[in-house]
Design a protein around this motif. Structure first.
Motif, PDB file in Angstrom:
ATOM      1  N   ARG A  22       0.822  -1.207   0.000  1.00  0.00           N
ATOM      2  CA  ARG A  22       0.000   0.000   0.000  1.00  0.00           C
ATOM      3  C   ARG A  22       0.858   1.260   0.000  1.00  0.00           C
ATOM      4  O   ARG A  22       0.378   2.347   0.289  1.00  0.00           O
ATOM      5  CB  ARG A  22      -0.944  -0.021   1.210  1.00  0.00           C
ATOM      6  CG  ARG A  22      -1.982  -1.124   1.110  1.00  0.00           C
ATOM      7  CD  ARG A  22      -2.640  -1.420   2.441  1.00  0.00           C
ATOM      8  NE  ARG A  22      -3.282  -0.251   3.021  1.00  0.00           N
ATOM      9  CZ  ARG A  22      -3.347  -0.011   4.315  1.00  0.00           C
ATOM     10  NH1 ARG A  22      -2.777  -0.832   5.156  1.00  0.00           N
ATOM     11  NH2 ARG A  22      -3.960   1.056   4.757  1.00  0.00           N
ATOM     12  N   GLY A  23       2.108   1.116  -0.287  1.00  0.00           N
ATOM     13  CA  GLY A  23       2.989   2.286  -0.339  1.00  0.00           C
ATOM     14  C   GLY A  23       3.934   2.324   0.837  1.00  0.00           C
ATOM     15  O   GLY A  23       4.021   1.365   1.609  1.00  0.00           O
ATOM     16  N   LEU A  24       4.597   3.445   0.972  1.00  0.00           N
ATOM     17  CA  LEU A  24       5.587   3.600   2.032  1.00  0.00           C
ATOM     18  C   LEU A  24       4.868   3.877   3.353  1.00  0.00           C
ATOM     19  O   LEU A  24       4.057   4.788   3.447  1.00  0.00           O
ATOM     20  CB  LEU A  24       6.500   4.778   1.673  1.00  0.00           C
ATOM     21  CG  LEU A  24       7.951   4.697   2.120  1.00  0.00           C
ATOM     22  CD1 LEU A  24       8.605   3.424   1.606  1.00  0.00           C
ATOM     23  CD2 LEU A  24       8.715   5.912   1.578  1.00  0.00           C
ATOM     24  N   LEU A  25       5.168   3.076   4.368  1.00  0.00           N
ATOM     25  CA  LEU A  25       4.509   3.240   5.655  1.00  0.00           C
ATOM     26  C   LEU A  25       5.540   3.812   6.633  1.00  0.00           C
ATOM     27  O   LEU A  25       6.603   3.236   6.830  1.00  0.00           O
ATOM     28  CB  LEU A  25       4.035   1.855   6.096  1.00  0.00           C
ATOM     29  CG  LEU A  25       3.320   1.643   7.392  1.00  0.00           C
ATOM     30  CD1 LEU A  25       2.353   0.487   7.209  1.00  0.00           C
ATOM     31  CD2 LEU A  25       4.275   1.341   8.518  1.00  0.00           C
ATOM     32  N   SER A 283      -3.780   4.357  11.200  1.00  0.00           N
ATOM     33  CA  SER A 283      -3.043   3.564  10.239  1.00  0.00           C
ATOM     34  C   SER A 283      -1.892   4.422   9.744  1.00  0.00           C
ATOM     35  O   SER A 283      -2.075   5.572   9.365  1.00  0.00           O
ATOM     36  CB  SER A 283      -3.957   3.180   9.075  1.00  0.00           C
ATOM     37  OG  SER A 283      -3.162   2.981   7.929  1.00  0.00           O
ATOM     38  N   LEU A 284      -0.706   3.856   9.788  1.00  0.00           N
ATOM     39  CA  LEU A 284       0.464   4.675   9.440  1.00  0.00           C
ATOM     40  C   LEU A 284       0.627   4.801   7.932  1.00  0.00           C
ATOM     41  O   LEU A 284       1.466   5.529   7.443  1.00  0.00           O
ATOM     42  CB  LEU A 284       1.712   4.057  10.069  1.00  0.00           C
ATOM     43  CG  LEU A 284       1.647   3.994  11.592  1.00  0.00           C
ATOM     44  CD1 LEU A 284       2.831   3.215  12.146  1.00  0.00           C
ATOM     45  CD2 LEU A 284       1.619   5.378  12.193  1.00  0.00           C
ATOM     46  N   ALA A 285      -0.228   4.044   7.207  1.00  0.00           N
ATOM     47  CA  ALA A 285      -0.078   4.060   5.755  1.00  0.00           C
ATOM     48  C   ALA A 285      -0.456   5.415   5.162  1.00  0.00           C
ATOM     49  O   ALA A 285       0.194   5.900   4.254  1.00  0.00           O
ATOM     50  CB  ALA A 285      -0.917   2.951   5.134  1.00  0.00           C
ATOM     51  N   ASP A 286      -1.547   6.020   5.716  1.00  0.00           N
ATOM     52  CA  ASP A 286      -1.914   7.314   5.163  1.00  0.00           C
ATOM     53  C   ASP A 286      -1.157   8.382   5.922  1.00  0.00           C
ATOM     54  O   ASP A 286      -1.383   8.599   7.101  1.00  0.00           O
ATOM     55  CB  ASP A 286      -3.418   7.563   5.243  1.00  0.00           C
ATOM     56  CG  ASP A 286      -4.117   6.592   6.154  1.00  0.00           C
ATOM     57  OD1 ASP A 286      -4.736   5.657   5.655  1.00  0.00           O
ATOM     58  OD2 ASP A 286      -3.977   6.760   7.389  1.00  0.00           O
ATOM     59  N   HIS A 287      -0.253   9.011   5.246  1.00  0.00           N
ATOM     60  CA  HIS A 287       0.599   9.979   5.920  1.00  0.00           C
ATOM     61  C   HIS A 287      -0.202  11.215   6.305  1.00  0.00           C
ATOM     62  O   HIS A 287      -0.902  11.795   5.501  1.00  0.00           O
ATOM     63  CB  HIS A 287       1.793  10.350   5.049  1.00  0.00           C
ATOM     64  CG  HIS A 287       2.804  11.114   5.835  1.00  0.00           C
ATOM     65  ND1 HIS A 287       3.466  10.553   6.902  1.00  0.00           N
ATOM     66  CD2 HIS A 287       3.215  12.392   5.757  1.00  0.00           C
ATOM     67  CE1 HIS A 287       4.260  11.457   7.431  1.00  0.00           C
ATOM     68  NE2 HIS A 287       4.128  12.577   6.752  1.00  0.00           N
ATOM     69  N   VAL A 288      -0.098  11.586   7.562  1.00  0.00           N
ATOM     70  CA  VAL A 288      -0.857  12.712   8.081  1.00  0.00           C
ATOM     71  C   VAL A 288       0.095  13.874   8.307  1.00  0.00           C
ATOM     72  O   VAL A 288       1.151  13.710   8.902  1.00  0.00           O
ATOM     73  CB  VAL A 288      -1.514  12.318   9.419  1.00  0.00           C
ATOM     74  CG1 VAL A 288      -2.165  13.517  10.070  1.00  0.00           C
ATOM     75  CG2 VAL A 288      -2.528  11.226   9.191  1.00  0.00           C
ATOM     76  N   HIS A 289      -0.285  15.042   7.842  1.00  0.00           N
ATOM     77  CA  HIS A 289       0.561  16.207   8.076  1.00  0.00           C
ATOM     78  C   HIS A 289       0.258  16.834   9.422  1.00  0.00           C
ATOM     79  O   HIS A 289       1.126  17.326  10.102  1.00  0.00           O
ATOM     80  CB  HIS A 289       0.380  17.221   6.953  1.00  0.00           C
ATOM     81  CG  HIS A 289       0.877  16.687   5.653  1.00  0.00           C
ATOM     82  ND1 HIS A 289       2.219  16.544   5.398  1.00  0.00           N
ATOM     83  CD2 HIS A 289       0.216  16.211   4.570  1.00  0.00           C
ATOM     84  CE1 HIS A 289       2.360  16.006   4.201  1.00  0.00           C
ATOM     85  NE2 HIS A 289       1.162  15.791   3.692  1.00  0.00           N
ATOM     86  N   GLY A 290      -1.013  16.797   9.809  1.00  0.00           N
ATOM     87  CA  GLY A 290      -1.415  17.457  11.051  1.00  0.00           C
ATOM     88  C   GLY A 290      -1.209  16.580  12.264  1.00  0.00           C
ATOM     89  O   GLY A 290      -0.269  15.796  12.334  1.00  0.00           O
TER      90      GLY A 290
END
Ligand code: ADP
Ligand code: MG
Length: 328
Positions: A22-25, A283-290
């Protein structure tokens, strides 16, 4: 006496990622903390917060080839372990840094006798004769309070109880008199009375051997009993960091407060963390900016805002200063 404490370890903006379908975690997202000489630093947080990956990054035991350190520094006695050669890191690991993991069976070889496994550590790190290594191993079993050590040396791991096996793992980790021990949930697999014995043993060995400890646990009760300083992790980040007394007396981050409310006491039946902090671990997969905790609480500011700063709000007390989660 100057009273100056040196830090044996300084982790600075460490970033560790996994390559997944699912991409870079990003399992460890700019984590910073220090370990003062001779002290015990606890790392606490719910499962999946990045505690183990932080530990594995420090000693470069990340699952390969998926796990990679993408940034930051890990300064151990003035050397950056992130950029140390493989040979140097192998020498440090098991020598100057001892590692204890949760499941004792995974650290032991089921087909070799206990004595041979402990003696081997001495043979690898201290070029001594077989006989001397055997004697040193027997001494080590005595040190971790294993009854009848000469006899236990002849046993295979499956002959021993879980608590005795974890003592062997501690003996392996401490054999070379490391100055830092990283213990990742060392008592989680054990029942409560054995857990107390192992923690007590580690505390006694620490004062005898003058070592620093990083103790990883999801259990704030364990932290309260054993740690000088506490690092609270959530979603791959450190949300709060302070001396243990200070943290328990004045928790400043909403996540820390949530964890504190979930500690069982005699008056209060145990509650699961999830019953006091709603939502699921991010979930650490979706990178959160906030702010990751805002995201968990369903606040839109968790997604729209910039990543909150991490500031020292009183001497030695650091907190992620999200306007919603930082509650002075
Ligand atoms: N080998 C791996 N491959 C991919 N992701 C992993 C791997 N190991 C851990 N992770 C991910 O890294 C995150 C942090 O895990 P971990 O450090 O083990 O958490 P903790 O120790 O706090 O319970 C989790 O989201 C986990 O799914
Ligand atoms: Mg873990």
């Amino acid at each position: 006496m100057t009273g100056v404490t040196h830090n044996i370890l300084e982790v600075d903006k460490l970033i560790t990622s996994f390559e997944t379908d699912r991409g870079l975690l990003r399992a460890v997202d700019q984590v910073s903390f220090v370990v003062p000489e001779g002290k015990t630093v606890g790392i606490v947080g719910e499962s999946g917060c990045g505690k183990s990956v932080t530990a594995m990054s420090i000693v470069r035991l990340l699952p390969q080839p998926a796990g990679k350190i993408l940034g930051g520094r890990v300064m151990f006695k003035g050397r950056d372990l992130v950029h140390a050669s493989d040979a140097e890191i192998r020498r440090i690991r098991g020598g100057e840094i001892g590692v204890i993991f949760q499941e004792p069976m995974s650290a032991l070889n089921p087909v070799h006798r206990i004595g041979r496994q402990v003696a081997e550590v001495f043979r690898i790190h201290r070029k001594i004769t077989k006989k001397d290594a055997w004697d040193a191993a027997t001494e080590m079993l005595k040190l971790v309070r294993i009854p009848a050590p000469e006899m236990r040396m002849m046993d295979y791991p499956h002959h021993l109880s879980g608590g005795m096996r974890q003592r062997i793992v501690i003996a392996l980790a401490l054999a070379c008199r490391p100055s830092l021990v990283i213990a990742d949930e060392p008592t989680t697999a054990l029942d409560v009375t054995v857990q107390a014995q192992i923690l007590d043993l580690m505390a006694r060995l620490q004062s005898e051997m003058k070592m620093s400890i990083i103790l990883i646990t999801h259990d704030l009760g364990v932290i309260a009993e054993t740690c000088d300083e506490v690092v609270v992790m959530y979603g791959g980040r450190v949300v709060e960091r302070a001396g243990a007394e200070e943290l328990f007396a004045h928790p400043l981050h909403a996540y820390t407060r949530g964890l504190l409310h979930s500690i069982p006491t005699l008056e209060k039946p145990p509650k699961s963390i999830l019953s006091t902090i709603p939502g699921m671990v991010a979930s650490l997969a979706d990178h959160v900016h906030g702010c990751r905790f805002c995201q968990r609480m369903g606040r839109s500011s968790g997604i729209t805002r910039d990543r909150p700063g991490f500031a020292e709000v009183s001497p030695g007390h650091w907190v992620e200063t999200c306007p919603e989660c930082y509650q002075p």
